[in-house]
Structure formats: C-alpha cells, structure tokens
Design a protein around this motif. Structure first.
Motif, mmCIF file in Angstrom:
data_model
loop_
_atom_site.group_PDB
_atom_site.id
_atom_site.type_symbol
_atom_site.label_atom_id
_atom_site.label_comp_id
_atom_site.label_asym_id
_atom_site.label_seq_id
_atom_site.Cartn_x
_atom_site.Cartn_y
_atom_site.Cartn_z
ATOM 1 N N ARG A 107 -11.123 -6.706 3.060
ATOM 2 C CA ARG A 107 -11.687 -6.610 1.719
ATOM 3 C C ARG A 107 -10.569 -6.216 0.769
ATOM 4 O O ARG A 107 -9.580 -5.610 1.186
ATOM 5 N N GLU A 108 -10.700 -6.582 -0.486
ATOM 6 C CA GLU A 108 -9.660 -6.273 -1.470
ATOM 7 C C GLU A 108 -9.422 -4.771 -1.507
ATOM 8 O O GLU A 108 -10.364 -3.981 -1.539
ATOM 9 N N SER A 109 -8.146 -4.377 -1.469
ATOM 10 C CA SER A 109 -7.790 -2.963 -1.396
ATOM 11 C C SER A 109 -6.430 -2.725 -2.008
ATOM 12 O O SER A 109 -5.592 -3.626 -2.067
ATOM 13 N N MET A 110 -6.200 -1.492 -2.415
ATOM 14 C CA MET A 110 -4.864 -1.051 -2.791
ATOM 15 C C MET A 110 -4.128 -0.766 -1.488
ATOM 16 O O MET A 110 -4.604 0.004 -0.648
ATOM 17 N N VAL A 111 -2.970 -1.406 -1.293
ATOM 18 C CA VAL A 111 -2.238 -1.317 -0.027
ATOM 19 C C VAL A 111 -0.847 -0.767 -0.284
ATOM 20 O O VAL A 111 -0.162 -1.200 -1.207
ATOM 21 N N THR A 112 -0.430 0.194 0.546
ATOM 22 C CA THR A 112 0.964 0.636 0.544
ATOM 23 C C THR A 112 1.470 0.629 1.980
ATOM 24 O O THR A 112 0.750 0.994 2.903
ATOM 25 N N ILE A 113 2.707 0.173 2.131
ATOM 26 C CA ILE A 113 3.412 0.280 3.403
ATOM 27 C C ILE A 113 4.762 0.900 3.091
ATOM 28 O O ILE A 113 5.526 0.369 2.279
ATOM 29 N N LYS A 114 5.024 2.034 3.724
ATOM 30 C CA LYS A 114 6.280 2.743 3.505
ATOM 31 C C LYS A 114 6.975 2.972 4.832
ATOM 32 O O LYS A 114 6.330 3.144 5.859
ATOM 33 N N ILE A 115 8.311 2.989 4.777
ATOM 34 C CA ILE A 115 9.145 3.258 5.943
ATOM 35 C C ILE A 115 9.659 4.691 5.828
ATOM 36 O O ILE A 115 10.090 5.115 4.750
ATOM 37 N N TYR A 116 9.633 5.427 6.953
ATOM 38 C CA TYR A 116 10.095 6.813 6.989
ATOM 39 C C TYR A 116 11.079 6.999 8.130
ATOM 40 O O TYR A 116 10.977 6.330 9.161
ATOM 41 N N ASP A 117 12.008 7.947 7.951
ATOM 42 C CA ASP A 117 12.887 8.311 9.067
ATOM 43 C C ASP A 117 12.219 9.430 9.867
ATOM 44 O O ASP A 117 11.109 9.866 9.546
ATOM 45 N N THR A 118 12.888 9.900 10.911
ATOM 46 C CA THR A 118 12.280 10.903 11.785
ATOM 47 C C THR A 118 12.145 12.268 11.117
ATOM 48 O O THR A 118 11.425 13.122 11.621
ATOM 49 N N SER A 119 12.810 12.469 9.993
ATOM 50 C CA SER A 119 12.653 13.722 9.246
ATOM 51 C C SER A 119 11.496 13.657 8.268
ATOM 52 O O SER A 119 11.212 14.632 7.580
ATOM 53 N N GLY A 120 10.846 12.502 8.171
ATOM 54 C CA GLY A 120 9.731 12.342 7.260
ATOM 55 C C GLY A 120 10.146 11.907 5.868
ATOM 56 O O GLY A 120 9.303 11.814 4.972
ATOM 57 N N ARG A 121 11.427 11.621 5.683
ATOM 58 C CA ARG A 121 11.904 11.150 4.375
ATOM 59 C C ARG A 121 11.573 9.668 4.214
ATOM 60 O O ARG A 121 11.786 8.880 5.130
ATOM 61 N N GLU A 122 11.095 9.334 3.023
ATOM 62 C CA GLU A 122 10.792 7.937 2.734
ATOM 63 C C GLU A 122 12.090 7.156 2.614
ATOM 64 O O GLU A 122 12.995 7.539 1.886
ATOM 65 N N VAL A 123 12.184 6.056 3.343
ATOM 66 C CA VAL A 123 13.363 5.194 3.335
ATOM 67 C C VAL A 123 13.174 4.045 2.355
ATOM 68 O O VAL A 123 14.081 3.696 1.610
#
Length: 105
Positions: free
Chosen positions: A40-56
C-alpha cells in the motif's frame, strides 16, 4: 546505540503489507542491491548504518506507491567506508526491519 538485526515489528496484516529482502550479493564490493516490497502507498525510508549506529547514507526517503522496488548501495568513491559489517533499515509506516550486510574491500 548499536543497531542489531531483529524480527520486524509488524504484526498480523500489517506484517504482510511490507517486506525487506537480504541484499545481493552479500558480501559485496563495490555495490549491492536491496529489494523491498510495499502493498500500500507509504512513506518509505531506507538508511545504511555502520556498527556504531552512525548513519552512512540514506538510499530512499519518499512516498512510494505499492510495488516491488530495488535500490543500489554503491560504495564506489566512498573511501571513508571500511570493510566490515553494515546494517540497512527499512521504515514504512509502522513497519521496521533491519538486515545485515558485509562490505569487503
């Protein structure tokens, strides 16, 4: 905080509305493909993180109609990314799922 792979928090019908597949290839160098589906139509985010939890990197951050999607994570030219474990996180409405991938340089 660290991000750890977990079961999706979707329940019942909501769980059936979304899915996140394991990236391919995995391990990868220099790029990998992530497939996900929304029913169904949705707001979608895909984010990459390192093992420290920092967004890459943010790969997707937009409203999407229902369908199956593929997105590339390409590390070409990203000299600051070391070999190792990374996580990708899909958030769509109330659904969240996280999977692990390995970059080998």
């Amino acid at each position: 905080p660290l991000i750890v792979p977990q079961q999706s928090n979707g329940a019942g019908k909501k769980h059936e509305d979304f899915s996140l597949s394991q990236n391919y290839p995995n391990p990868f160098n220099p790029s990998t493909e992530i497939t996900y589906s929304i029913k169904r139509e949705s707001m979608v985010t895909i984010k990459i993180y390192d093992t420290s939890g920092r967004e890459v990197q943010t790969l997707v951050n937009e409203r999407k109609p229902s369908g199956v999607y593929k997105v590339q994570f390409d590390t070409t030219g990203k000299k600051n990314l070391a070999s190792g474990v990374y996580f990708y996180k899909l958030v769509a409405d109330e659904y969240t799922d996280v999977k692990k991938m390995i970059l080998v340089k």
